[in-house]
Design a protein around this motif. Sequence first.
Motif, PDB file in Angstrom:
ATOM      1  N   SER A   1       0.954  -1.263   0.035  1.00 28.80           N
ATOM      2  CA  SER A   1       0.057  -0.049  -0.106  1.00 28.80           C
ATOM      3  C   SER A   1       0.764   1.102  -0.053  1.00 28.80           C
ATOM      4  CB  SER A   1      -0.874   0.089   1.137  1.00 28.80           C
ATOM      5  OG  SER A   1      -0.040   0.235   2.436  1.00 28.80           O
TER       6      SER A   1
ATOM      7  N   CYS B   1      -4.055   0.764   3.895  1.00 23.44           N
ATOM      8  CA  CYS B   1      -5.380   0.589   3.246  1.00 23.44           C
ATOM      9  C   CYS B   1      -6.125  -0.824   3.423  1.00 23.44           C
ATOM     10  CB  CYS B   1      -5.136   0.890   1.698  1.00 23.44           C
ATOM     11  SG  CYS B   1      -4.748   2.293   1.219  1.00 23.44           S
TER      12      CYS B   1
ATOM     13  N   VAL C   1      -5.891  -0.041  -2.663  1.00 22.33           N
ATOM     14  CA  VAL C   1      -6.010   1.261  -2.631  1.00 22.33           C
ATOM     15  C   VAL C   1      -7.508   1.165  -2.284  1.00 22.33           C
ATOM     16  CG1 VAL C   1      -4.510   2.251  -4.259  1.00 22.33           C
ATOM     17  CG2 VAL C   1      -6.699   1.373  -5.281  1.00 22.33           C
TER      18      VAL C   1
ATOM     19  N   SER D   1      -7.067   8.113  -0.538  1.00 25.04           N
ATOM     20  CA  SER D   1      -6.345   6.846  -1.147  1.00 25.04           C
ATOM     21  C   SER D   1      -5.650   7.218  -2.243  1.00 25.04           C
ATOM     22  CB  SER D   1      -6.960   5.570  -0.849  1.00 25.04           C
ATOM     23  OG  SER D   1      -6.307   4.339  -1.474  1.00 25.04           O
TER      24      SER D   1
ATOM     25  N   ALA E   1      -1.581   7.248  -3.833  1.00 23.76           N
ATOM     26  CA  ALA E   1      -1.155   6.225  -4.659  1.00 23.76           C
ATOM     27  C   ALA E   1      -0.844   6.696  -5.955  1.00 23.76           C
ATOM     28  CB  ALA E   1      -2.670   5.097  -5.068  1.00 23.76           C
TER      29      ALA E   1
ATOM     30  N   LEU F   1      -3.912  -3.087  -9.543  1.00 24.26           N
ATOM     31  CA  LEU F   1      -4.498  -2.374  -8.071  1.00 24.26           C
ATOM     32  C   LEU F   1      -5.632  -3.780  -7.610  1.00 24.26           C
ATOM     33  CD1 LEU F   1      -5.338   1.076  -9.772  1.00 24.26           C
ATOM     34  CD2 LEU F   1      -3.397   0.625  -8.349  1.00 24.26           C
TER      35      LEU F   1
END
Length: 290
Positions: free
Chosen positions: A8, A12, A158, A164, A168, A191
């Motif tokens: 992460s 997350c 995420v 978030s 990212a 992801l």
Amino acid sequence: MPVTALVSAKSCGVTAAALALTLASKRPSLLAECDPAGGTIRAGLLGGQVNAGFGLYHLARAERTGPEALANAFASHLCHLDQAGHRKLLPGLTDPAQAAALARTWPALADVLHVMAQQASHDVYIDAGRLALEAGHLHPTLTPAPLLYRADMVLLVVRGTEQSLALARHVIPSLRTALQENGSSANALGLLLIEDGPFRAHQVGESLQTPVIAALPHDQDVAHYLTAGGHPPRGYGRSALLRYARTATEQIEVAASRRQFQQYAPPAPQLAGILQRLNQQHTEGGVKHG
Ligand SMILES: Nc1ncnc2c1ncn2[C@@H]1O[C@H](COP(=O)(O)OP(=O)(O)OP(=O)(O)O)[C@@H](O)[C@H]1O
Ligand SMILES: [Mg+2]
């Protein structure tokens, strides 16, 4: 079977997701808790039942003796997450200060994890914790970089929230470059979306210019049980989180196979010629014998 590393940009739900995938997988599975900031499963889901004499840290000394000692130590430091022993866990570090000792162990551990995946047919998941970057590169001790470079898939976990996605967005370019430059190709990166917040999978994928490989629901009760332990909530076995996690294991496998296929390089023309001649000789030899 694939080796999948989960990371992460900032807490997350990596550990909860890694546990859900390991527990929901159709095949035998293994979770290696390799977060350099320290493991939380021992004190969480395992309820403190596994002491510090057991786990990842002890592989560092074995690795210094050699690959066979490491393989033996690995096997003897696994614990079971189910009664049948199909779901295995390598418990993580008990103290973040131990991470430095692991720096030279990661490449050999990556080999062991690939043997578990390819020869022992396990779905292998790595909890690689939060990404630590230094001058645009993966930090050598605060991130288990060699495990990420060797993984079949690297999934950045995420949430579908602005906070978030904002974090990212900053780490993805460095992570992509690091994967590209260190053996594995950038298309290992995908992801894993935790469906919390306003953004849907297609919006997250577009916004981060990275494919969403799978999604897990926001399921506070089950996630709390997975991270903190205690009693499983009602309906745990049929929970949305575990059901989606089972589907996610299949989606990850498909993505890993697709990637393997893309990476397959057809033999150079000279090699193709050699193969053709060998085939011809074989056929002619067959005629003579006949
Ligand atoms: N799918 C989910 N739905 C709801 N809550 C979740 C989910 N996944 C994780 N959480 C909650 O978010 C918190 C952080 O989860 P977790 O420990 O898995 O994150 P992490 O990324 O491993 O964090 P760290 O980087 O600190 O190790 C916990 O309170 C957990 O219960
Ligand atoms: Mg964690």
